[in-house]
Design an enzyme around this catalytic site. Structure first.
Site, PDB file in Angstrom:
ATOM      1  N   GLN A 285       0.843  -1.195   0.000  1.00  0.00           N
ATOM      2  CA  GLN A 285       0.000   0.000   0.000  1.00  0.00           C
ATOM      3  C   GLN A 285       0.882   1.250   0.000  1.00  0.00           C
ATOM      4  O   GLN A 285       1.881   1.296   0.701  1.00  0.00           O
ATOM      5  CB  GLN A 285      -0.906   0.008   1.230  1.00  0.00           C
ATOM      6  CG  GLN A 285      -1.856  -1.184   1.321  1.00  0.00           C
ATOM      7  CD  GLN A 285      -3.068  -1.059   0.403  1.00  0.00           C
ATOM      8  OE1 GLN A 285      -3.244  -0.058  -0.292  1.00  0.00           O
ATOM      9  NE2 GLN A 285      -3.883  -2.087   0.383  1.00  0.00           N
ATOM     10  N   CYS A 410     -10.432  -0.628  -4.114  1.00  0.00           N
ATOM     11  CA  CYS A 410      -9.863   0.670  -4.491  1.00  0.00           C
ATOM     12  C   CYS A 410     -10.612   1.246  -5.688  1.00  0.00           C
ATOM     13  O   CYS A 410     -10.147   2.207  -6.297  1.00  0.00           O
ATOM     14  CB  CYS A 410      -8.364   0.560  -4.764  1.00  0.00           C
ATOM     15  SG  CYS A 410      -7.971  -0.630  -6.019  1.00  0.00           S
TER      16      CYS A 410
HETATM   17  N1  SAH Z   1      -4.235  -7.117   0.472  1.00  0.00           N
HETATM   18  C1  SAH Z   1      -2.963  -6.622   0.019  1.00  0.00           C
HETATM   19  C2  SAH Z   1      -2.855  -6.489  -1.497  1.00  0.00           C
HETATM   20  C3  SAH Z   1      -3.979  -5.810  -2.208  1.00  0.00           C
HETATM   21  S1  SAH Z   1      -3.660  -5.412  -3.908  1.00  0.00           S
HETATM   22  C4  SAH Z   1      -2.601  -5.328   0.722  1.00  0.00           C
HETATM   23  O1  SAH Z   1      -3.416  -4.735   1.411  1.00  0.00           O
HETATM   24  O2  SAH Z   1      -1.442  -4.897   0.609  1.00  0.00           O
HETATM   25  C5  SAH Z   1      -4.369  -6.735  -4.768  1.00  0.00           C
HETATM   26  C6  SAH Z   1      -3.489  -7.975  -4.852  1.00  0.00           C
HETATM   27  O3  SAH Z   1      -4.218  -8.984  -5.579  1.00  0.00           O
HETATM   28  C7  SAH Z   1      -2.164  -7.797  -5.574  1.00  0.00           C
HETATM   29  O4  SAH Z   1      -1.116  -8.253  -4.762  1.00  0.00           O
HETATM   30  C8  SAH Z   1      -2.312  -8.692  -6.830  1.00  0.00           C
HETATM   31  O5  SAH Z   1      -1.097  -9.291  -7.221  1.00  0.00           O
HETATM   32  C9  SAH Z   1      -3.304  -9.733  -6.357  1.00  0.00           C
HETATM   33  N2  SAH Z   1      -4.103 -10.422  -7.397  1.00  0.00           N
HETATM   34  C10 SAH Z   1      -4.531  -9.924  -8.586  1.00  0.00           C
HETATM   35  N3  SAH Z   1      -5.302 -10.829  -9.236  1.00  0.00           N
HETATM   36  C11 SAH Z   1      -5.376 -11.933  -8.441  1.00  0.00           C
HETATM   37  C12 SAH Z   1      -6.033 -13.188  -8.546  1.00  0.00           C
HETATM   38  N4  SAH Z   1      -6.768 -13.500  -9.612  1.00  0.00           N
HETATM   39  N5  SAH Z   1      -5.903 -14.064  -7.534  1.00  0.00           N
HETATM   40  C13 SAH Z   1      -5.161 -13.768  -6.433  1.00  0.00           C
HETATM   41  N6  SAH Z   1      -4.498 -12.588  -6.274  1.00  0.00           N
HETATM   42  C14 SAH Z   1      -4.607 -11.682  -7.259  1.00  0.00           C
END
Ligand code: SAH
Length: 456
Positions: A285, A410
């Site tokens: 983040q 988001c």
């Molecule tokens: N919860 C975390 C990340 C949120 S961002 C935080 O708060 O920091 C969204 C995340 O989803 C990213 O890390 C991205 O790589 C992952 N992502 C995207 N598509 C996905 C999918 N189909 N399955 C699992 N993860 C996925």
């Protein structure tokens, strides 16, 4: 397909704010989205292009301005397009975001529910801990860095961005000063000459750690190690430097190959009392102050018991699941990017946490597999990227029917779309916008969904 226009000017009044945060004008049978035009303002609008039947424009002359209009800190904020909301008072930005979430849920999700006031920042500037900036030349052949003008590859020079960590601005300035004497020049996309494409900087909020990633067209170059020595001498606050090679003709900033030139190759930061390792490619983040508030709301919404088994889906480097782990029996953490999952596993070890199991998988595939082996899940926390979740995940989630779903989003429009599907079995019990991106139209939301069957 985009269509361009030759300076067609239309006079109009802003009657609404679009889901992307642009002013909406309806005039002469056209719907026009205008950057930097705020509610009830009146202006001459220059039409720039159209897409799928709607028009996009910019203000060419303002006739009636909003009482909330303020002088922006950054004078290029309209040209750069990154933080157009700098022109409107911060208290008003927070209201816009609350309305945006409400309107998206109502219009796109058929959900008419109360949306709480947006949680803002005390100091809404210089919050970004990740800066990635392209390099180029101005018309006097000076090296510049900045941001691309909207829908173009023209760099608007920026020496100090109002939302980035101030320590990053100093490092970027030093790199630009050193480049000519080390014969390191900006990469030219058209001629395919030069070396440095982007500088990426990650700063730690709680620890004195800074990572610099030099994204270049070649893996190595003459004078590289002397450049690194000189940079660290002038900016001793840098704790690690990574070289990333990107020789492809692409808009993607980072290439595959990386080499650590100085330090340990990653930085550490803390969040909610735990320590996290962050490498160049992992999602983390970008607003550390607001992230803690966001996660605390998610945890409060969970109201977890020590027996709960929780799924942290779209987990990045494992932050939310690891923070929640001490309140619950077990956490499953699923993330699609390999490097992020690796960071997550290291983060569990680093914090002596043993009740989180990590899966490097698509969230939907993981849930379907879990269902087939009857894996028990009581509460789901999901935090998908901007395009939201998918039908595979959502329909399996409905089959699973956990007691609660905490959806962190988001992008209000995809949140609304996904909640529309989930509302067959869930009540939207609270909606809390959090301002993770002050001065920009973006907004983060935590939605708490409670199963309609109260015995759950
Ligand atoms: N919860 C975390 C990340 C949120 S961002 C935080 O708060 O920091 C969204 C995340 O989803 C990213 O890390 C991205 O790589 C992952 N992502 C995207 N598509 C996905 C999918 N189909 N399955 C699992 N993860 C996925």
């Amino acid at each position: 397909m985009y269509k361009s226009f030759h300076r067609e000017i239309i006079h109009g009044k802003c009657i609404d704010i679009s889901s992307e945060g642009k002013g909406v004008v309806k005039e002469k049978g056209k719907i026009i989205f205008v950057s930097g035009l705020f509610l009830y303002e009146e202006a001459d609008i220059e039409i720039l292009y159209s897409r799928a039947g709607v028009y996009f424009g910019r203000v060419s002359k303002l006739y009636k301005s909003s009482p909330y209009r303020v002088q922006p800190k950054c004078l290029v904020c309209t040209a750069c397009g990154g933080c157009t909301y700098q022109q409107i008072a911060y208290s008003e930005q927070l209201k816009y975001k609350q309305n945006r979430v409400y309107n998206s849920l109502k219009r796109l999700g058929d959900i008419d529910t109360k949306v709480n006031e947006t949680i803002g920042m005390d100091n809404p500037y210089n919050y970004r801990n990740k800066i990635q900036i392209p390099l180029g030349y101005d018309n006097k052949n000076h090296i510049i860095s900045g941001f691309y003008r909207e829908r173009s590859h023209e760099i608007i020079p920026i020496n100090e961005c109002a939302i980035e960590d101030k320590r990053a601005s100093k490092i970027i300035k030093t790199i630009k000063e050193l480049m000519p004497s080390f014969k390191m020049y900006p990469y030219d996309e058209d001629r395919r000459t030069g070396l440095l494409r982007h500088i990426l900087i990650r700063t730690s909020y709680y620890k004195e750690e800074i990572m610099v990633v030099l994204v270049s067209s070649k893996q190595t170059w003459a004078g590289r190690s002397n450049f690194v020595k000189e940079l660290v001498l002038r900016c001793p606050e840098i704790t690690t430097i990574v070289s990333n090679t990107n020789s492809r003709d692409t808009n993607v900033i980072l290439g595959e190959k990386e080499e650590v030139l100085y330090g340990k190759g990653y930085i550490e930061d803390s969040l909610c009392g735990l320590v996290f390792q962050i490498s160049s490619k992992s999602f983390y983040q970008t607003n550390p102050v607001q992230t803690e508030k966001l996660y605390q709301i998610a945890i409060q919404n969970g109201n977890f018991t020590k027996d709960d088994i929780v799924l942290d889906a779209y987990s990045g480097i494992g932050t939310i699941g690891l923070i929640v782990s001490k309140n619950v029996n077990k956490v499953y953490s699923v993330e699609i990017v390999k490097e992020a999952t690796k960071d997550a596993i290291n983060n569990a070890k680093r914090n002596n946490i043993n009740n989180v199991e990590f899966f490097n998988d698509d969230a939907g595939d993981f849930l379907v597999k879990s269902k087939s082996i009857n894996r028990k899940i009581d509460v789901v926390i999901m935090d998908p990227p901007r395009n939201g979740s998918d039908n595979k995940f959502l329909s399996c989630l409905l089959e699973y029917s956990p007691r609660k779903i905490i959806y962190i989003s988001c992008e209000p429009s995809t949140l609304a779309r996904d909640l529309k599907q989930l509302k067959s079995k869930y009540m939207v019990s609270s909606v809390q916008p959090v301002d993770m991106f002050p001065m920009t139209p973006h907004v983060e939301t935590v939605a708490l969904l409670v199963h309609k069957d109260s015995k759950k």
